[in-house]
Design a protein around this motif. Structure first.
Motif, PDB file in Angstrom:
ATOM      1  N   CYS A  87       0.866  -1.189   0.000  1.00  0.00           N
ATOM      2  CA  CYS A  87       0.000   0.000   0.000  1.00  0.00           C
ATOM      3  C   CYS A  87       0.902   1.238   0.000  1.00  0.00           C
ATOM      4  CB  CYS A  87      -0.850   0.001   1.267  1.00  0.00           C
ATOM      5  SG  CYS A  87       0.181   0.053   2.754  1.00  0.00           S
ATOM      6  N   GLY A 133       1.302   3.524   2.286  1.00  0.00           N
ATOM      7  CA  GLY A 133       2.016   3.757   3.549  1.00  0.00           C
ATOM      8  C   GLY A 133       3.244   2.876   3.675  1.00  0.00           C
ATOM      9  N   VAL A 134       3.146   1.641   3.223  1.00  0.00           N
ATOM     10  CA  VAL A 134       4.282   0.716   3.277  1.00  0.00           C
ATOM     11  C   VAL A 134       5.358   1.157   2.287  1.00  0.00           C
ATOM     12  CG1 VAL A 134       4.949  -1.645   2.628  1.00  0.00           C
ATOM     13  CG2 VAL A 134       3.039  -1.264   4.200  1.00  0.00           C
ATOM     14  N   CYS A 147       2.566   6.029   8.891  1.00  0.00           N
ATOM     15  CA  CYS A 147       1.662   6.234   7.753  1.00  0.00           C
ATOM     16  C   CYS A 147       0.744   7.434   8.033  1.00  0.00           C
ATOM     17  CB  CYS A 147       0.831   4.972   7.539  1.00  0.00           C
ATOM     18  SG  CYS A 147      -0.388   5.209   6.228  1.00  0.00           S
ATOM     19  N   LEU A 188      -2.185   7.863   7.329  1.00  0.00           N
ATOM     20  CA  LEU A 188      -3.530   7.439   7.729  1.00  0.00           C
ATOM     21  C   LEU A 188      -3.561   7.018   9.200  1.00  0.00           C
ATOM     22  CD1 LEU A 188      -4.578   5.504   4.504  1.00  0.00           C
ATOM     23  CD2 LEU A 188      -4.956   7.894   5.135  1.00  0.00           C
ATOM     24  N   VAL A 189      -2.408   6.590   9.723  1.00  0.00           N
ATOM     25  CA  VAL A 189      -2.305   6.313  11.165  1.00  0.00           C
ATOM     26  C   VAL A 189      -2.212   7.643  11.919  1.00  0.00           C
ATOM     27  CG1 VAL A 189      -0.876   5.249  12.962  1.00  0.00           C
ATOM     28  CG2 VAL A 189      -1.232   4.054  10.787  1.00  0.00           C
ATOM     29  N   THR A 234      -6.242   0.701  11.840  1.00  0.00           N
ATOM     30  CA  THR A 234      -6.498   0.943  10.412  1.00  0.00           C
ATOM     31  C   THR A 234      -6.656  -0.331   9.583  1.00  0.00           C
ATOM     32  OG1 THR A 234      -4.133   1.055  10.074  1.00  0.00           O
ATOM     33  CG2 THR A 234      -5.294   3.152  10.334  1.00  0.00           C
ATOM     34  N   THR A 235      -6.182  -1.467  10.112  1.00  0.00           N
ATOM     35  CA  THR A 235      -6.109  -2.661   9.259  1.00  0.00           C
ATOM     36  C   THR A 235      -7.081  -3.755   9.674  1.00  0.00           C
ATOM     37  OG1 THR A 235      -4.237  -3.303  10.636  1.00  0.00           O
ATOM     38  CG2 THR A 235      -3.732  -2.328   8.503  1.00  0.00           C
ATOM     39  N   CYS A 241      -8.342   1.581   6.706  1.00  0.00           N
ATOM     40  CA  CYS A 241      -7.767   2.324   5.582  1.00  0.00           C
ATOM     41  C   CYS A 241      -8.182   1.723   4.235  1.00  0.00           C
ATOM     42  CB  CYS A 241      -6.258   2.394   5.721  1.00  0.00           C
ATOM     43  SG  CYS A 241      -5.426   1.000   5.029  1.00  0.00           S
ATOM     44  N   TYR A 242      -7.994   2.516   3.204  1.00  0.00           N
ATOM     45  CA  TYR A 242      -8.407   2.113   1.861  1.00  0.00           C
ATOM     46  C   TYR A 242      -7.742   0.791   1.463  1.00  0.00           C
ATOM     47  CZ  TYR A 242      -3.874   2.928  -0.189  1.00  0.00           C
ATOM     48  OH  TYR A 242      -2.551   2.789  -0.490  1.00  0.00           O
ATOM     49  N   ALA A 243      -6.472   0.603   1.872  1.00  0.00           N
ATOM     50  CA  ALA A 243      -5.727  -0.589   1.416  1.00  0.00           C
ATOM     51  C   ALA A 243      -6.317  -1.856   2.031  1.00  0.00           C
ATOM     52  CB  ALA A 243      -4.252  -0.447   1.778  1.00  0.00           C
ATOM     53  N   ALA A 291      -0.899  -5.956   2.733  1.00  0.00           N
ATOM     54  CA  ALA A 291      -0.359  -4.655   2.317  1.00  0.00           C
ATOM     55  C   ALA A 291       1.125  -4.505   2.615  1.00  0.00           C
ATOM     56  CB  ALA A 291      -1.137  -3.536   2.994  1.00  0.00           C
TER      57      ALA A 291
HETATM   58  S1  SF4 Z   1      -2.261  -0.550   5.556  1.00  0.00           S
HETATM   59 FE1  SF4 Z   1      -3.246   1.457   5.443  1.00  0.00          FE
HETATM   60  S2  SF4 Z   1      -2.751   2.449   7.384  1.00  0.00           S
HETATM   61 FE2  SF4 Z   1      -1.333   0.727   7.164  1.00  0.00          FE
HETATM   62  S3  SF4 Z   1       0.481   1.571   6.179  1.00  0.00           S
HETATM   63 FE3  SF4 Z   1      -0.862   0.841   4.537  1.00  0.00          FE
HETATM   64  S4  SF4 Z   1      -2.077   2.619   3.915  1.00  0.00           S
HETATM   65 FE4  SF4 Z   1      -1.184   3.064   5.922  1.00  0.00          FE
END
Ligand code: SF4
Length: 426
Positions: A130, A132-133, A214, A216-217, A282-283, A312-314, A383
């Motif tokens: 994703c 963020g990763v 991330c 989103l976190v 988020t996951t 999160c979207y991922a 992800a």
């Molecule tokens: S899974 Fe979502 S919250 Fe976690 S790092 Fe990826 S995008 Fe960010």
């Protein structure tokens, strides 16, 4: 199914040391070369049965196909016979190495034989990394390029064995606590985020920080501060021992309670039931989390939450992609490490919907028994799992019979986060 066994004089092209069994990743026959993509499964299966196994390349003779005698000791390579073997249909290549272990060999060989068949492979999309990763891995790579090794990273930058091994091999040093980073040094915070106490410790030790949390976190951290700031009890839905949950809870420690599932909701005690908000890791699994929020709403009708979902979207997209292929799949394999929450949730989702599923950190984790009745195998990746791992899984399945690979795309992801800056913390 009766599986012909091709045997011949086997000459290992590598030192076999104290190995009892030779499992070739490639066999060179007089008629050509045959790769053995499923060999790692055999090697791992034999090791689980207590045998000492070597792998490498072997030269094999050209004897006629025959059945494996019970006492055979050999190099093994499951494969769909092509021109080099000259045998139509599935075959196992076998050569001699040493005596003993007939029962264990026969059992594993027979499990391998039962897994040989033509298959359909369904790749889910989106899968794997994703935004963020990708951003967190880039942060470590950039630090290595700009500052040279060693570069210290607090905790695993992302929860994946392959990513960690790769970055460690290039000079990243993963530490559990900041006290393991030299005074004044550079440290990278992982994608899962940190509690404020860790930032305070970094300041005390004058560390330079690259914060790969991330975005989103970070958004959930900001919500925790805001909800607690208006006087609410913050109910955080997630795993107590997960780094992300520890980080988020730390943002408003006195006001936060953690619940893991709907069962935890009944025993919740809060100072004012009219002032309760919820947040989520988020996951999480979308469907299970909805059950927890429903249970909270029943207990606290004035419950408030984030403006938009924190899952999160991922995580959402990967779960939807898996849900879409499951009706057509006999088995789901999820590339991901055991400590990857979003990968585990993909396996659990399949179980809830009645499809066998397994988490696969490495190809060697696959058991022949899983594949015996699996004519259609769905492949996905959490992800934090590298995209190449899914390709390797598909390759291994191709070593157990002809495969047709189809990708099912349920969403296209274009999100990309900018890189984090390096900063002293003030
Ligand atoms: S899974 Fe979502 S919250 Fe976690 S790092 Fe990826 S995008 Fe960010």
């Amino acid at each position: 199914m009766t599986v012909p066994i091709r045997t011949g004089k086997v000459v290992p092209l590598f030192p076999v040391g104290g190995a009892e069994v030779l499992v070739p990743r490639e066999i060179r026959w007089p008629g050509g070369t045959e790769p053995c993509p499923a060999a790692p499964l055999l090697a791992a299966g034999l090791r689980r049965r207590g045998l000492r196994v070597a792998d490498g390349i072997v030269l094999a003779g050209s004897g006629p196909p025959r059945h494996l005698p019970p006492h055979e000791r050999a190099a093994l390579a499951p494969g769909w016979a092509g021109a080099p073997l000259g045998v139509p249909g599935p075959a196992l290549a076998v050569g001699h190495l040493c005596k003993g272990h007939g029962e264990a060999m026969r059992a594993e060989l027979s499990a391998a034989a039962r897994a040989l068949r033509p298959r359909r492979v369904l790749l889910t999309a989106p899968r794997s990394f994703c935004a963020g990763v990708e951003r967190a891995i880039r942060a470590v790579e950039r630090a290595l390029a700009e500052h040279g090794p060693p570069v210290h990273v607090r905790k695993q930058i992302v929860h994946n064995t392959h990513v960690i091994e790769d970055l460690a091999g290039r000079g990243a040093v993963f530490v559990d606590e900041l006290d393991d980073v030299p005074e004044g040094g550079l440290v990278i915070f992982s994608a899962h985020g940190v509690p404020p106490s860790v930032r305070a410790r970094a300041r005390e030790r004058s560390l330079r920080v690259v914060d790969a949390t991330c975005p989103l976190v970070s958004k959930v951290h900001a919500e925790a501060r805001r909800f607690a700031g208006r006087g609410d009890t913050v109910v955080l839905i997630g795993r107590r021992d997960h780094e992300e949950v520890i980080g988020t809870a730390g943002e408003a420690a006195a006001a936060t309670v953690i619940v893991e599932d709907a069962g935890d909701v009944a025993s919740l005690r809060v100072p004012d039931p009219r002032r309760v908000s919820y947040l989520t890791q988020t996951t999480l699994a979308v469907d299970e989390t909805a059950d927890v929020i429903d249970a909270l709403r029943k207990r606290f009708p004035a419950l408030r939450g984030p403006r938009s979902d924190d899952i999160c979207y991922a995580a959402t997209n990967r779960q939807a992609a898996v849900r879409a292929v499951l009706p057509d799949a006999d088995l789901l394999l999820v590339a991901g490490s055991p400590n990857s929450a979003n990968s585990r949730h993909l396996v659990e989702l399949a179980h809830r919907l009645g499809t066998p599923a397994h988490l696969v950190d490495r190809c060697e984790d696959i058991r022949f028994s899983w594949l015996r009745d699996a004519a259609t195998v769905a492949l996905t990746a959490g992800a934090s799992a590298p995209p190449g791992l899914v390709e390797r899984l598909a390759g291994v399945l191709g070593g157990l019979g002809p495969v047709t690979v189809t990708e099912r795309v349920t969403a296209v992801e274009t999100l990309r986060f900018g890189d984090p800056a390096t900063a002293g913390l003030s």
